[in-house]
Write an enzyme that holds these catalytic residues in place. Structure first.
Site, mmCIF file in Angstrom:
data_model
loop_
_atom_site.group_PDB
_atom_site.id
_atom_site.type_symbol
_atom_site.label_atom_id
_atom_site.label_comp_id
_atom_site.label_asym_id
_atom_site.label_seq_id
_atom_site.Cartn_x
_atom_site.Cartn_y
_atom_site.Cartn_z
ATOM 1 N N ASP A 76 0.832 -1.211 0.000
ATOM 2 C CA ASP A 76 0.000 0.000 0.000
ATOM 3 C C ASP A 76 0.863 1.256 0.000
ATOM 4 O O ASP A 76 0.599 2.211 0.729
ATOM 5 C CB ASP A 76 -0.968 0.027 1.195
ATOM 6 C CG ASP A 76 -1.942 1.195 1.102
ATOM 7 O OD1 ASP A 76 -2.410 1.498 -0.007
ATOM 8 O OD2 ASP A 76 -2.216 1.832 2.141
ATOM 9 N N ASP A 96 1.138 3.213 -2.592
ATOM 10 C CA ASP A 96 0.545 4.250 -3.427
ATOM 11 C C ASP A 96 1.594 4.903 -4.346
ATOM 12 O O ASP A 96 2.722 4.468 -4.454
ATOM 13 C CB ASP A 96 -0.110 5.341 -2.572
ATOM 14 C CG ASP A 96 -1.506 4.954 -2.101
ATOM 15 O OD1 ASP A 96 -1.755 3.755 -1.932
ATOM 16 O OD2 ASP A 96 -2.337 5.839 -1.894
#
Length: 586
Positions: free
Chosen positions: A319, A321
């Site tokens: 995660d 991003d």
């Protein structure tokens, strides 16, 4: 929707009534005003103090010699019981401040007195699903409109003088997980927006609307396989076709949310938007690079076509991003001007790119003890340490429900999260608010269900060092070195401002507005605002005096997702107020 006309402020200095600000009459914000925002010091009409997002002001009335005398002149309370995280960057135009607050509220405030002119409260439905607190990061100004996004994925334009709605458009289905927290971007009369919701399996997108009417001009999905549109007609499938870097139908719920908004560089006439995590987090369910997740996209502002992309974490399994802002800047090398752009990624690497074509120039880790990658290749792609990828539950778990856990650094909240960095045109440094933390992370089975969290992972965040988590770093993007560091006990979660006064301003969760010497990192000033600061400061001038404003109000993702880090923040109090400062004449 609710509009209020109230006065709710505390005047800290009696002399504020005689500041002599001009009458509160708006002349309307133009495209040229926005392009000039970085150099016109009497107002702040865009998020980032200019579309390039450098967050630099040429003001030097307040400087290293006198900043210790900076004093509050008024404080405005958002009121009510709706506190939570206050991440907004205010805007200033014609004597009025426009500032958003938690739960999709926005206020117009007289900058001379701190008194409220009007207030708009979005009427939010039950069942909104913001992943990371009920925050809003700011608005946009254009013509006689103030425009902002709401937690139920609406884009709202208000009359700048009265706060009454002029138009309202639905950007996404909030029941599927879509929401909006970022400040819109105005480019060539268009209002450019992204969407939040990557943890719910939405499909990210960047869209352009006519800023005066809200009517759609173009829409560009950020997941491979989805059709883009221009003036209501098909405008090409993102990535050419489905299935190139995604298995099966996973692209249909692929995430890549554009939740932080974007920047714009007029020199190369490109929008720069970052994209979030691929969905779900469990990377073993979606082998491939999963384009265009965890990437920076350069987009044609007229057509919505993707011109180039740079993916910071292919096949993201942590995660990390890729939404963090891409900030344009120029530097000289070998007698030539390099049109560059820089970004400090959640994954812990700082990247310098050629903003004309997205080619990698250089990079460096800006956090310590990194475990997930061993470094960067010559093209900027990460050198993975596959032993640090969370295990597949089907092959590494004992019961098929939980895969092998790894300790990854940084944590999924990132070496740097949403909080914007600043670039000084004087020192040539970027000032990066970062955090030193890691996480135990493991994968779990998961299936997509509309409106439900789509993670397939579990985690616990942990500090790395005893004496600090937060770290403000001055990074030289040309030499690729960290020039100085300020360590903060609690995680940093607010943005940074640089000025020609050789100053860097930032707030911390302990509640202090702080000013640093831009060259050395020495703390020259601090003032406690009564609640944690997770917002971005601004500065402007009037009648020969310079003002600094910051929003105070503890919250955001850390109290919700903080794991063992929560122990360091358990005594921090919520709030909701705007503070404005200047140096007294006497």
């Amino acid at each position: 929707m609710k509009i209020k006309y109230l006065a709710r402020s505390i005047t800290v200095a009696a002399a504020v009534a005689t500041l002599g600000f001009s009458s509160l009459v708006s002349a309307g914000v133009t495209d040229q005003d926005i392009l000039n925002d970085a150099t016109t010091t009497g107002d702040v009409v865009s998020y980032g103090l200019g579309p390039q997002g450098q967050r630099y002001s040429p003001l030097k009335i307040v400087n290293t010699k006198n900043v210790k005398s900076l004093s509050p002149i008024w404080s405005f309370s958002f009121g009510g019981e709706k506190q939570r995280g206050q991440e907004s960057q205010p805007l200033i135009k014609d004597g009025v401040m426009y500032v958003t607050a938690s739960y999709s509220r926005i206020y117009a405030v007289d900058i001379a007195t701190g008194e409220e002119i009007w207030q708009y409260d979005a009427r939010l439905p039950d069942g909104i699903m913001p992943c990371c607190d009920v925050v809003n990061r700011g608005a946009a100004l254009y013509g006689d409109l103030v425009i902002f996004g709401t937690l139920d994925a609406k884009l709202v334009a208000l009359d700048i003088k009265t706060g009454k709605p002029i138009w309202r458009k639905t950007v996404g289905d909030y029941q599927a997980g879509y929401s909006m927290t970022a400040a819109p971007l105005i480019v060539k009369g268009k209002v450019i927006t992204g969407v939040s919701g990557g943890e719910f399996g939405i499909v990210g997108k960047v869209e352009a609307r006519d800023a005066k009417t809200g009517e759609m001009i173009w829409s560009r999905p950020t997941v491979e396989g989805h059709m883009g549109y221009l003036n209501g007609k098909e405008n090409g499938i993102t990535g050419g076709k489905a299935g190139k870097t995604w298995p099966g139908d996973m692209w249909k719920t692929g995430g890549a949310a554009t939740w932080l908004g974007g920047t714009y560089d007029p020199e190369v006439d490109l929008l720069f938007f970052g994209t979030g995590n691929p969905a779900p987090w469990n990377s073993h369910l979606r082998p491939g690079d999963n384009l265009y997740s965890a990437s920076r996209l350069a987009i044609n502002p007229d057509t919505g076509k993707i011109v180039w992309h740079f993916q910071t974490t292919p096949h993201d399994g942590w995660d990390f991003d890729g939404v963090n802002e891409l900030v344009s800047f120029n530097y000289k090398q070998g007698g030539k001007t390099i049109q560059a752009a820089a970004t400090a990624d959640r994954n812990g690497f700082f990247y310098v790119l050629d903003r004309t074509n997205g080619k990698f120039i250089r990079g460096l880790p800006f956090i310590k003890e990194m475990t997930w990658a061993k470094g960067l290749n010559k093209d900027g792609t990460p050198i993975f340490d596959e032993a640090m990828r969370p295990g597949n539950p089907a092959t590494t778990g004992t019961d098929g429900k939980k895969g092998k856990s790894v300790f990854a650094v940084p944590s999924f909240l990132g070496g740097k999260n949403w909080m914007p960095m600043a670039y000084s045109q004087d020192t040539g440094y970027f000032y990066v608010p970062s955090n030193e933390w890691g996480m135990d992370i493991w994968n779990e089975p998961v299936n997509y269900k509309k409106g439900a969290a789509y993670l397939g992972s579990g985690f616990t965040i942990k500090p790395i060092f005893e004496d600090h988590i937060g770290s403000l770093k001055a990074i030289d993007p040309v030499s690729g070195t960290v020039k100085w560091e300020f360590k903060n006990n609690a995680p940093l979660w607010g943005g940074v401002l640089a000025t020609a006064g050789n100053l860097v301003f930032m707030g911390n969760p302990e509640g202090y507005l702080m000013a640093f010497d831009a060259k050395t990192g020495e703390v020259l000033y601090k003032f406690n605002t009564g609640s944690g600061i997770v917002s971005s400061p601004i500065t402007w001038d009037k009648d020969g005096e310079q003002y600094v404003t910051i929003v105070s109000g503890w919250g955001g993702a850390i109290p919700l997702w903080g794991g063992e880090v929560a122990k360091r923040i358990k005594n921090l109090n919520q709030g909701g107020s705007v503070w404005t400062f200047k140096i007294p004449k006497n």
